[in-house]
Design a protein around this motif. Sequence first.
Motif, PDB file in Angstrom:
ATOM      1  N   CYS A 234       7.520  -5.501   8.984  1.00 18.84           N
ATOM      2  CA  CYS A 234       8.680  -6.084   8.134  1.00 18.84           C
ATOM      3  C   CYS A 234       8.514  -5.599   6.656  1.00 18.84           C
ATOM      4  N   PHE A 235       9.666  -4.981   6.303  1.00 19.04           N
ATOM      5  CA  PHE A 235       9.811  -4.181   5.053  1.00 19.04           C
ATOM      6  C   PHE A 235      10.978  -4.427   4.099  1.00 19.04           C
ATOM      7  N   SER A 236      11.482  -4.612   2.947  1.00 18.34           N
ATOM      8  CA  SER A 236      12.490  -4.917   2.401  1.00 18.34           C
ATOM      9  C   SER A 236      12.385  -4.040   1.077  1.00 18.34           C
ATOM     10  N   TYR A 237      13.455  -3.326   0.498  1.00 19.18           N
ATOM     11  CA  TYR A 237      13.523  -2.930  -0.856  1.00 19.18           C
ATOM     12  C   TYR A 237      14.399  -3.962  -1.495  1.00 19.18           C
TER      13      TYR A 237
ATOM     14  N   GLY B 244       0.257   4.575   3.377  1.00 20.54           N
ATOM     15  CA  GLY B 244      -0.415   3.251   2.552  1.00 20.54           C
ATOM     16  C   GLY B 244       0.290   3.524   1.180  1.00 20.54           C
ATOM     17  N   HIS B 245       1.608   4.330   1.060  1.00 19.96           N
ATOM     18  CA  HIS B 245       2.175   4.400  -0.242  1.00 19.96           C
ATOM     19  C   HIS B 245       3.089   3.095  -0.570  1.00 19.96           C
ATOM     20  N   LEU B 246       3.491   2.374   0.816  1.00 22.19           N
ATOM     21  CA  LEU B 246       4.255   1.182   0.848  1.00 22.19           C
ATOM     22  C   LEU B 246       3.329   0.150   1.593  1.00 22.19           C
ATOM     23  N   LYS B 247       3.406  -1.114   1.432  1.00 20.85           N
ATOM     24  CA  LYS B 247       2.702  -1.997   2.018  1.00 20.85           C
ATOM     25  C   LYS B 247       3.638  -3.035   2.764  1.00 20.85           C
ATOM     26  N   PRO B 248       3.473  -3.398   3.943  1.00 21.72           N
ATOM     27  CA  PRO B 248       4.431  -4.053   4.905  1.00 21.72           C
ATOM     28  C   PRO B 248       4.587  -5.547   4.364  1.00 21.72           C
ATOM     29  N   GLU B 249       5.505  -6.098   4.306  1.00 18.23           N
ATOM     30  CA  GLU B 249       5.851  -7.563   3.880  1.00 18.23           C
ATOM     31  C   GLU B 249       5.116  -8.531   4.905  1.00 18.23           C
ATOM     32  N   ASN B 250       5.232  -8.066   6.205  1.00 15.75           N
ATOM     33  CA  ASN B 250       4.753  -8.660   7.366  1.00 15.75           C
ATOM     34  C   ASN B 250       4.044  -7.687   8.408  1.00 15.75           C
ATOM     35  N   GLY B 251       3.300  -8.140   9.266  1.00 20.59           N
ATOM     36  CA  GLY B 251       2.868  -7.282  10.243  1.00 20.59           C
ATOM     37  C   GLY B 251       1.618  -6.619  10.146  1.00 20.59           C
ATOM     38  N   ASN B 252       1.042  -5.701  10.892  1.00 18.84           N
ATOM     39  CA  ASN B 252      -0.295  -4.953  10.735  1.00 18.84           C
ATOM     40  C   ASN B 252      -0.071  -3.598  10.950  1.00 18.84           C
ATOM     41  N   ILE B 253      -0.505  -2.594  10.346  1.00 17.36           N
ATOM     42  CA  ILE B 253      -0.391  -1.191  10.596  1.00 17.36           C
ATOM     43  C   ILE B 253      -2.084  -0.889  10.835  1.00 17.36           C
ATOM     44  N   LEU B 254      -2.273  -0.286  12.009  1.00 16.52           N
ATOM     45  CA  LEU B 254      -3.701   0.092  12.462  1.00 16.52           C
ATOM     46  C   LEU B 254      -3.603   1.464  12.574  1.00 16.52           C
TER      47      LEU B 254
END
Length: 256
Positions: A9-12, A50-60
């Motif tokens: 999840c990601f929002s501006y 990695g320039h942005l970080k997710p609000e929720n969830g994982n990136i592997l």
Amino acid sequence: MGYTLKDICFSYENRVIFSGISLEMETGGFHGVLGPNGSGKTTLLDLLTGHLKPENGNILLDGRRLDGFDAGELAKKCALVPQDFRVNFPFTVAQVVMMGRYPHLGRFSAPGAKDRELVAQAMAATGISDFSGRHVTELSGGERQRVVFARALAQDAACLILDEATSNLDIGHTLALMTLAADRVKNNGLTVISVMQDLNLAARFCRSLVFLKNGRVAAHGPVDEVFTASVIKEVFDVSSSVYFDEIIHCKQVTIL
């Protein structure tokens, strides 16, 4: 160097870009990312780098959480070619390409023979050796784009991330650089993740495609399975005819 996204999840501010998307892009593939303007393509790349970080969830990344890498570790694994590269200081072309080696150098260490060799190879592969001594501030947009492509190759990372990396190039240099990337996928196990606008270019060079629309994954899979008129209609709202081109031996599309 494969990626797995789990419920991202990601929002501006108040604008939701992704709401729980999941995706897997395996090691050693050429992955195209397609979609209309505002669908989240560049945001996806910013999350992968990695320039942005997710609000929720994982990136592997290869099974390891992306937020567990420091900047230096990640720079050794992933190299980015941005859509537009600008620098105001008059570095030479060779100096800019050498910047790709900085993640591999110790603090205060000077480039060694291996670094100079990789830089020379990257400049030769991208056809910029002849103007290695020129200042990047004197170059055209297309020439600068080839320089930043060479810088990413010199970085010698296992994953090459392209954000509309050929948008400033003529067709000859576009085909040359895409062929270069595809050859390294085939022969060296490089992973390429590329945001693209040209549907035919994507179908020609990519092994798999991710179609984004309104911050969701509309389709994802091998080119032969997802590069269809119905998917193109759903994502771009245009009618098309998809066919197999016997000359270049891949699917292509004509927009109707």
